[in-house]
Design an enzyme around this catalytic site. Sequence first.
Site, short mmCIF file in Angstrom:
data_model
loop_
_atom_site.label_atom_id
_atom_site.label_comp_id
_atom_site.label_asym_id
_atom_site.label_seq_id
_atom_site.Cartn_x
_atom_site.Cartn_y
_atom_site.Cartn_z
N LYS A 22 0.84 -1.20 0.00
CA LYS A 22 0.00 0.00 0.00
C LYS A 22 0.87 1.25 0.00
CE LYS A 22 -1.79 1.58 4.04
NZ LYS A 22 -1.50 2.99 4.29
N ASN A 23 1.88 1.27 0.87
CA ASN A 23 2.67 2.49 1.02
C ASN A 23 3.63 2.74 -0.13
OD1 ASN A 23 1.34 3.03 3.35
ND2 ASN A 23 3.05 2.57 4.73
N ARG A 92 -4.12 10.84 4.89
CA ARG A 92 -3.03 11.79 4.93
C ARG A 92 -2.11 11.71 3.71
NH1 ARG A 92 0.56 14.41 8.22
NH2 ARG A 92 2.64 13.84 7.56
N CYS A 116 -4.21 13.73 13.23
CA CYS A 116 -4.70 12.38 12.94
C CYS A 116 -4.47 11.54 14.16
CB CYS A 116 -4.04 11.84 11.68
SG CYS A 116 -2.94 10.49 11.91
N ARG A 121 1.51 14.83 13.26
CA ARG A 121 1.91 14.54 11.87
C ARG A 121 1.86 15.77 10.97
NH1 ARG A 121 -0.40 8.78 9.96
NH2 ARG A 121 1.56 8.59 8.90
N PRO A 122 2.67 16.77 11.23
CA PRO A 122 2.68 17.94 10.36
C PRO A 122 3.30 17.64 8.99
CG PRO A 122 4.41 18.14 12.02
CD PRO A 122 3.67 16.85 12.30
N VAL A 123 3.20 18.61 8.08
CA VAL A 123 3.81 18.44 6.75
C VAL A 123 4.86 19.53 6.49
CG1 VAL A 123 1.95 17.15 5.64
CG2 VAL A 123 1.87 19.65 5.66
N ASP A 124 5.40 20.08 7.59
CA ASP A 124 6.34 21.19 7.43
C ASP A 124 7.56 20.84 6.57
OD1 ASP A 124 6.72 19.50 9.70
OD2 ASP A 124 8.33 20.81 10.39
N LEU A 125 8.04 19.59 6.66
CA LEU A 125 9.23 19.25 5.88
C LEU A 125 8.93 19.23 4.38
CD1 LEU A 125 10.82 16.34 7.98
CD2 LEU A 125 11.26 18.79 8.12
N ASP A 305 5.07 0.71 11.85
CA ASP A 305 3.81 0.11 11.40
C ASP A 305 3.64 -1.35 11.84
OD1 ASP A 305 3.10 2.47 10.23
OD2 ASP A 305 3.42 1.83 8.16
N ILE A 327 8.99 7.01 16.44
CA ILE A 327 8.60 7.72 15.21
C ILE A 327 7.37 8.61 15.45
CG2 ILE A 327 7.98 7.46 12.77
CD1 ILE A 327 10.71 6.25 13.33
N ARG A 397 -8.64 -0.34 5.06
CA ARG A 397 -7.74 0.64 4.45
C ARG A 397 -6.43 -0.03 4.04
NH1 ARG A 397 -6.10 5.14 8.07
NH2 ARG A 397 -4.76 5.33 6.26
C1 UD1 Z 1 4.73 6.88 6.19
C2 UD1 Z 1 3.81 5.69 6.07
C3 UD1 Z 1 3.31 5.27 7.44
C4 UD1 Z 1 4.50 5.02 8.38
C5 UD1 Z 1 5.45 6.21 8.39
C6 UD1 Z 1 6.71 5.99 9.17
C7 UD1 Z 1 2.82 6.00 3.89
C8 UD1 Z 1 1.62 6.31 3.10
N1 UD1 Z 1 2.70 6.04 5.22
O1 UD1 Z 1 3.96 7.94 6.73
O2 UD1 Z 1 2.55 4.08 7.31
O3 UD1 Z 1 4.03 4.82 9.70
O4 UD1 Z 1 5.82 6.55 7.04
O5 UD1 Z 1 7.39 4.88 8.68
O6 UD1 Z 1 3.86 5.66 3.37
N2 UD1 Z 1 6.93 14.66 10.30
C9 UD1 Z 1 7.06 16.00 10.58
N3 UD1 Z 1 6.98 16.89 9.53
C10 UD1 Z 1 6.79 16.49 8.25
C11 UD1 Z 1 6.67 15.11 7.98
C12 UD1 Z 1 6.75 14.21 9.04
O7 UD1 Z 1 7.23 16.41 11.74
O8 UD1 Z 1 6.73 17.33 7.36
C13 UD1 Z 1 7.03 13.69 11.42
C14 UD1 Z 1 5.78 12.85 11.61
O9 UD1 Z 1 4.86 13.52 12.43
C15 UD1 Z 1 6.35 11.61 12.25
C16 UD1 Z 1 7.72 11.45 11.58
O10 UD1 Z 1 8.02 12.74 11.06
O11 UD1 Z 1 6.52 11.81 13.64
C17 UD1 Z 1 7.78 10.44 10.46
O12 UD1 Z 1 6.74 10.67 9.56
P1 UD1 Z 1 6.81 10.28 8.02
O13 UD1 Z 1 7.99 9.40 7.80
O14 UD1 Z 1 6.71 11.52 7.22
O15 UD1 Z 1 5.49 9.44 7.86
P2 UD1 Z 1 4.48 9.44 6.65
O16 UD1 Z 1 5.21 9.64 5.38
O17 UD1 Z 1 3.33 10.30 6.96
#
Ligand code: UD1
Length: 420
Positions: A22-23, A92, A116, A121-125, A305, A327, A397
């Site tokens: 899926k991922n 997300r 969530c 789980r922000p998207v700042d990066l 996961d 994580i 899902r």
């Molecule tokens: C992906 C996987 C999810 C898995 C996770 C970690 C998919 C669709 N989902 O989620 O199943 O649990 O990797 O292996 O592939 N973070 C920030 N800012 C950002 C982005 C992330 O602070 O801009 C933080 C997140 O809150 C979290 C950590 O970084 O604490 C890792 O998140 P990330 O690796 O980005 O997870 P996803 O890509 O959302």
Amino acid sequence: MDRIRIRGGRRLSGRIAIGGAKNAALPLMAAAILTDGTLALENTPDLADIATLARLLETLGVRVEREGRVTRLTCASVASTEAPYDLVRKMRASVLVLGPLVARERVARVSLPGGCAIGARPVDLHLKGLEAMGARIELAEGYVEARAPDGLRGAEIVFPFVSVGATENLLMAATLARGTTVLKNAAREPEVEDLANCLVAMGARIEGIGSDHLVVHGTDRLAGATHPILPDRIETGTYAMAAAITGGDVELTGTRIGLLEATVASMREAGISVEPTAEGFRVSRSCLIHGTDVMTEPYPGFATDLQAQMMALLAVAEGASMITETIFENRFMHVPELRRMGANINLHGSSAMVRGVARLTGAPVMATDLRASVSLVIAGLAAAGETMVNRVYHLDRGYERLEAKLAACGADIERLKETA
Ligand code: UD1
């Protein structure tokens, strides 16, 4: 809402076929936005999350055709650059359309995924990376608006910590940027590697695939390609733990041990036998489960996961185990439910102390995320009596035909359809 009823205590034995990841499928589908050619993805799993992203892509102008396990995606032209709240809030990973849209159309408006169940789980990066590549980012009315009127340009981006999604979004964006992009401390998850390999098949120029240092030389145009999606290592690990908790003997096919070395190491430490076979590997257990400590980490470490599933397994181990989640800050929602089934688990910040008990007991349970839900199914397989798992949509899902796959190996498990 459907429910799943499990009557525990049956030993699993037989074979379980593992589907495409899926991922990996989600970012690969988003990559279709980068080309006007057709991207054919083989081994696509049949999951609710895949259908959600397909719907979102269709609103953006992507033609999505599914024939058996093959999904063909064609984005002849982008019809809309907006990913609406209604679709993004369901999943997300919808934010993965941001990079490709800005790269191709120079503009995108994507609803912020918001909070969530498993933490902020922000998207700042994702956003900082696009800014470094020359996009102007504004946040308004719950949406991210990204504009790069002159197109994206290469940049050096150093991630302060590993993010799978940000690496994937920026990797896709960089393929169509002017000049060279360097991604340092990039995620090394096999799904990122799968995406990079597919992008290369589409004509992208990427060095360092599989490492945490990716170098992308931008190009004007990508073409269609055919790409087989890699096996789902999380589905694999989940069934491995299901087999182990029941003292069973199950061959997992269409997958590879090499995708989950850290998990296999922890399972072996816990006394479970894991042996490669011609088509995948075989998991069996003939002695008691031993307590063992586990810490989640970015790949190649133990996957977050699989943390909930491992906790279910260790809940019936002999001895104590310390499980540390590094994580996500709030990924222990399965703990109160496992406790209701008789598990002895205490939380201390980001660690859970699991003291094994001889037997779990069935109970009505429910969970608020995908992996937490499946950990309750695993616990239910070993519990005495009946476990009723509510909110099955979480399972749908990410797990295709979960109850059918387990029942075929001897589990007493059944989906109870909602009656009006
Ligand atoms: C992906 C996987 C999810 C898995 C996770 C970690 C998919 C669709 N989902 O989620 O199943 O649990 O990797 O292996 O592939 N973070 C920030 N800012 C950002 C982005 C992330 O602070 O801009 C933080 C997140 O809150 C979290 C950590 O970084 O604490 C890792 O998140 P990330 O690796 O980005 O997870 P996803 O890509 O959302």
